[in-house]
Design a protein around this motif. Structure first.
Motif, PDB file in Angstrom:
ATOM      1  N   GLY A  25     -13.487 -25.519-103.944  1.00 37.24           N
ATOM      2  CA  GLY A  25     -13.359 -24.797-105.200  1.00 37.24           C
ATOM      3  C   GLY A  25     -11.923 -24.394-105.482  1.00 37.24           C
ATOM      4  N   VAL A  26     -11.693 -23.804-106.639  1.00 36.16           N
ATOM      5  CA  VAL A  26     -10.343 -23.454-107.057  1.00 36.16           C
ATOM      6  C   VAL A  26      -9.742 -22.413-106.114  1.00 36.16           C
ATOM      7  CG1 VAL A  26     -10.755 -24.009-109.466  1.00 36.16           C
ATOM      8  CG2 VAL A  26     -11.181 -21.693-108.668  1.00 36.16           C
ATOM      9  N   ASN A  27      -8.448 -22.542-105.884  1.00 32.76           N
ATOM     10  CA  ASN A  27      -7.741 -21.687-104.931  1.00 32.76           C
ATOM     11  C   ASN A  27      -6.710 -20.857-105.689  1.00 32.76           C
ATOM     12  OD1 ASN A  27      -6.267 -20.579-102.789  1.00 32.76           O
ATOM     13  ND2 ASN A  27      -6.625 -22.371-101.511  1.00 32.76           N
ATOM     14  N   THR A  28      -6.889 -19.557-105.704  1.00 25.27           N
ATOM     15  CA  THR A  28      -5.961 -18.673-106.417  1.00 25.27           C
ATOM     16  C   THR A  28      -4.644 -18.509-105.671  1.00 25.27           C
ATOM     17  OG1 THR A  28      -6.682 -16.615-105.347  1.00 25.27           O
ATOM     18  CG2 THR A  28      -7.927 -17.361-107.281  1.00 25.27           C
ATOM     19  N   GLY A  29      -4.581 -19.000-104.445  1.00 21.16           N
ATOM     20  CA  GLY A  29      -3.363 -18.854-103.658  1.00 21.16           C
ATOM     21  C   GLY A  29      -3.234 -17.497-103.008  1.00 21.16           C
ATOM     22  N   GLY A  30      -4.346 -16.791-102.858  1.00 24.84           N
ATOM     23  CA  GLY A  30      -4.316 -15.499-102.178  1.00 24.84           C
ATOM     24  C   GLY A  30      -4.197 -14.315-103.114  1.00 24.84           C
ATOM     25  N   LEU A  31      -4.314 -14.552-104.424  1.00 20.04           N
ATOM     26  CA  LEU A  31      -4.210 -13.433-105.366  1.00 20.04           C
ATOM     27  C   LEU A  31      -5.477 -13.338-106.221  1.00 20.04           C
ATOM     28  CD1 LEU A  31      -1.876 -11.421-105.603  1.00 20.04           C
ATOM     29  CD2 LEU A  31      -1.165 -12.574-107.687  1.00 20.04           C
ATOM     30  N   ASN A  32      -6.597 -13.211-105.526  1.00 24.45           N
ATOM     31  CA  ASN A  32      -7.879 -13.095-106.216  1.00 24.45           C
ATOM     32  C   ASN A  32      -7.908 -11.917-107.163  1.00 24.45           C
ATOM     33  OD1 ASN A  32      -8.815 -15.287-104.762  1.00 24.45           O
ATOM     34  ND2 ASN A  32      -9.886 -14.068-103.230  1.00 24.45           N
ATOM     35  N   GLY A  33      -7.249 -10.842-106.789  1.00 26.56           N
ATOM     36  CA  GLY A  33      -7.280  -9.622-107.592  1.00 26.56           C
ATOM     37  C   GLY A  33      -6.708  -9.778-108.981  1.00 26.56           C
ATOM     38  N   CYS A  34      -5.938 -10.820-109.198  1.00 21.44           N
ATOM     39  CA  CYS A  34      -5.417 -11.106-110.538  1.00 21.44           C
ATOM     40  C   CYS A  34      -6.394 -11.967-111.321  1.00 21.44           C
ATOM     41  CB  CYS A  34      -4.061 -11.804-110.436  1.00 21.44           C
ATOM     42  SG  CYS A  34      -3.491 -12.565-111.985  1.00 21.44           S
ATOM     43  N   PHE A  35      -6.846 -13.051-110.721  1.00 24.78           N
ATOM     44  CA  PHE A  35      -7.662 -14.038-111.435  1.00 24.78           C
ATOM     45  C   PHE A  35      -9.141 -13.660-111.500  1.00 24.78           C
ATOM     46  CE2 PHE A  35      -4.011 -16.546-109.917  1.00 24.78           C
ATOM     47  CZ  PHE A  35      -3.607 -17.125-111.109  1.00 24.78           C
ATOM     48  N   TRP A  36      -9.634 -12.910-110.523  1.00 22.26           N
ATOM     49  CA  TRP A  36     -11.041 -12.522-110.514  1.00 22.26           C
ATOM     50  C   TRP A  36     -11.208 -11.259-111.357  1.00 22.26           C
ATOM     51  CZ3 TRP A  36     -13.405 -13.080-104.928  1.00 22.26           C
ATOM     52  CH2 TRP A  36     -13.210 -14.408-104.490  1.00 22.26           C
ATOM     53  N   ILE A  37     -12.201 -11.275-112.239  1.00 17.69           N
ATOM     54  CA  ILE A  37     -12.389 -10.160-113.164  1.00 17.69           C
ATOM     55  C   ILE A  37     -13.866  -9.818-113.313  1.00 17.69           C
ATOM     56  CG2 ILE A  37     -10.295 -10.723-114.479  1.00 17.69           C
ATOM     57  CD1 ILE A  37     -12.155 -12.004-116.598  1.00 17.69           C
ATOM     58  N   TRP A  54      -9.263  -5.707-108.601  1.00 15.75           N
ATOM     59  CA  TRP A  54      -7.958  -5.390-108.003  1.00 15.75           C
ATOM     60  C   TRP A  54      -8.006  -5.192-106.490  1.00 15.75           C
ATOM     61  CZ3 TRP A  54      -7.727  -0.595-105.618  1.00 15.75           C
ATOM     62  CH2 TRP A  54      -8.800   0.269-105.887  1.00 15.75           C
ATOM     63  N   ASP A  55      -9.169  -4.863-105.938  1.00  9.49           N
ATOM     64  CA  ASP A  55      -9.254  -4.521-104.520  1.00  9.49           C
ATOM     65  C   ASP A  55      -9.896  -5.606-103.665  1.00  9.49           C
ATOM     66  OD1 ASP A  55     -11.730  -4.210-105.683  1.00  9.49           O
ATOM     67  OD2 ASP A  55     -12.244  -2.382-104.595  1.00  9.49           O
ATOM     68  N   VAL A  56     -10.071  -6.833-104.188  1.00 10.48           N
ATOM     69  CA  VAL A  56     -10.655  -7.903-103.385  1.00 10.48           C
ATOM     70  C   VAL A  56      -9.543  -8.663-102.662  1.00 10.48           C
ATOM     71  CG1 VAL A  56     -12.648  -8.186-104.892  1.00 10.48           C
ATOM     72  CG2 VAL A  56     -10.614  -9.571-105.287  1.00 10.48           C
ATOM     73  N   GLY A  57      -9.868  -9.225-101.511  1.00 11.11           N
ATOM     74  CA  GLY A  57      -8.884  -9.995-100.760  1.00 11.11           C
ATOM     75  C   GLY A  57      -7.933  -9.124 -99.962  1.00 11.11           C
ATOM     76  N   LYS A  58      -7.047  -9.767 -99.244  1.00 11.11           N
ATOM     77  CA  LYS A  58      -6.096  -9.050 -98.383  1.00 11.11           C
ATOM     78  C   LYS A  58      -5.007  -8.356 -99.185  1.00 11.11           C
ATOM     79  CE  LYS A  58      -6.750 -12.184 -94.454  1.00 11.11           C
ATOM     80  NZ  LYS A  58      -6.105 -13.140 -93.530  1.00 11.11           N
ATOM     81  N   ILE A  59      -4.652  -8.929-100.337  1.00  9.21           N
ATOM     82  CA  ILE A  59      -3.579  -8.370-101.147  1.00  9.21           C
ATOM     83  C   ILE A  59      -4.186  -7.603-102.314  1.00  9.21           C
ATOM     84  CG2 ILE A  59      -1.553  -8.888-102.548  1.00  9.21           C
ATOM     85  CD1 ILE A  59      -1.193 -11.439-100.961  1.00  9.21           C
ATOM     86  N   LYS A  60      -3.988  -6.296-102.321  1.00  6.49           N
ATOM     87  CA  LYS A  60      -4.475  -5.449-103.404  1.00  6.49           C
ATOM     88  C   LYS A  60      -3.429  -5.411-104.517  1.00  6.49           C
ATOM     89  CE  LYS A  60      -7.995  -4.442-100.788  1.00  6.49           C
ATOM     90  NZ  LYS A  60      -7.665  -5.316 -99.651  1.00  6.49           N
ATOM     91  N   VAL A  61      -3.902  -5.414-105.766  1.00  6.42           N
ATOM     92  CA  VAL A  61      -2.995  -5.415-106.909  1.00  6.42           C
ATOM     93  C   VAL A  61      -3.317  -4.237-107.822  1.00  6.42           C
ATOM     94  CG1 VAL A  61      -2.722  -7.918-106.813  1.00  6.42           C
ATOM     95  CG2 VAL A  61      -4.523  -6.934-108.249  1.00  6.42           C
TER      96      VAL A  61
END
Length: 297
Positions: A25-37, A54-61
């Motif tokens: 599947g599509v790969n956000t490159g580790g920034l799910n918090g931007c692309f996932w809504i 904003w709080d999903v994945g290792k990198i919070k945004v």
């Protein structure tokens, strides 16, 4: 391949290259918090009021609520959403990519057609000269696969197959194969539209529903699941290359055994959608018998 001797004699008959190809599947490159809504509501002009996960994945945004156009928004099947015979999206994703080449939609086109979506993504862009971690330009995959002149919101693992109307999904990193056929369905906010999935879910694209059902029936059968369990390791479970091991033949609509597996698979999907576990178990036993006959076990 490791298994008990009697089991090996049976599942060795399943070993071989499949007639099908799988993709991630599509790969956000580790920034799910931007692309996932999540979509909060649909506005009168058709735009969507959204909030990023904003709080999903290792990198919070940064947590943001804003309005964007619906055109580049798709329902998202996360890994935990994909079960055997059933998959239900639990979030949404923004995909601002071309599907005919590995790059995002040109920035000039984004500004003209989707200005609100572009403005939202631009808030995560980061510095062009020294992109920081947690920004779109700072993603490792962006720096590895794209040029600095490519759109900063470009995503990896995107191609013509991404928008295939009918797909069979299964999770990675778990020993048990759990395949499910999925097709465009009605969404409360987006209408009838294909769903996308994240890179930890593998899928095979299809043009015909009967063929996809046949494929899922074979993959969910005990011989295929046992072969997968005993021929993979934790990091390779469910990866696209497993189809180089499991010999699922090309669907033949004139073959009665193929038709039966397709029909049983359809019934299993319907029963699972209703939560009828007893009926599913009975259908799976019939699928095992048909699959055994298919592979000469």
């Amino acid at each position: 391949l490791t298994a008990e001797r009697t089991v090996l004699m049976a599942i060795r008959k399943v070993i071989g290259a499949s007639a099908y190809t799988a993709y991630e599947g599509v790969n956000t490159g580790g920034l799910n918090g931007c692309f996932w809504i999540r979509i909060l509501k649909s506005l009168h002009n058709g735009d969507l009021l959204i909030e990023n996960l904003w709080d999903v994945g290792k990198i919070k945004v940064e947590r943001i609520q804003t309005t964007i156009e619906p055109d580049l928004v798709y329902a998202l099947l996360r890994g935990r959403d994909v079960l055997r015979w059933v998959a239900k999206p639990s979030a949404y994703i923004i995909l601002a990519n071309r599907t005919d080449k590995l790059a995002g939609i040109p920035e000039a086109e984004m500004r003209a057609k989707y200005p609100k979506t572009f403005a939202y993504l631009q808030g995560f862009e980061g510095d062009k000269e020294k992109p920081a971690r947690g920004t779109l330009r700072g993603r490792a995959l962006y720096k590895q696969y794209f040029r600095p002149t490519d759109p900063f919101y470009s995503m990896y693992n995107v191609g013509p197959y991404t928008m295939a109307p009918i797909r069979v999904f299964w999770r990675q990193f778990i020993p048990d194969l759990r395949m499910t056929m999925h097709k465009p369905e009605q969404d409360d906010f987006l209408g009838v539209k294909v769903s996308l999935t994240q890179h930890v879910v593998t899928f095979a694209p299809f043009k015909e529903e009967e063929e996809a059902l046949f494929f899922a029936g074979c993959g969910n059968s005990s011989p295929a699941r046992l072969l997968h369990w005993n021929s993979s390791t934790s990091k390779s479970y469910g990866q696209p290359h497993i189809l180089e091991m499991i010999a699922i033949p090309r669907y033949n609509e004139k073959d009665k055994l193929h038709q039966r597996l397709s029909d049983l698979s359809r019934s299993s999907h319907n029963a699972a959608a209703k939560g009828d576990t007893k009926e599913v178990a009975g259908l799976e036993a019939k699928i095992d018998q048909a699959a055994a006959k298919l592979w000469g076990i």
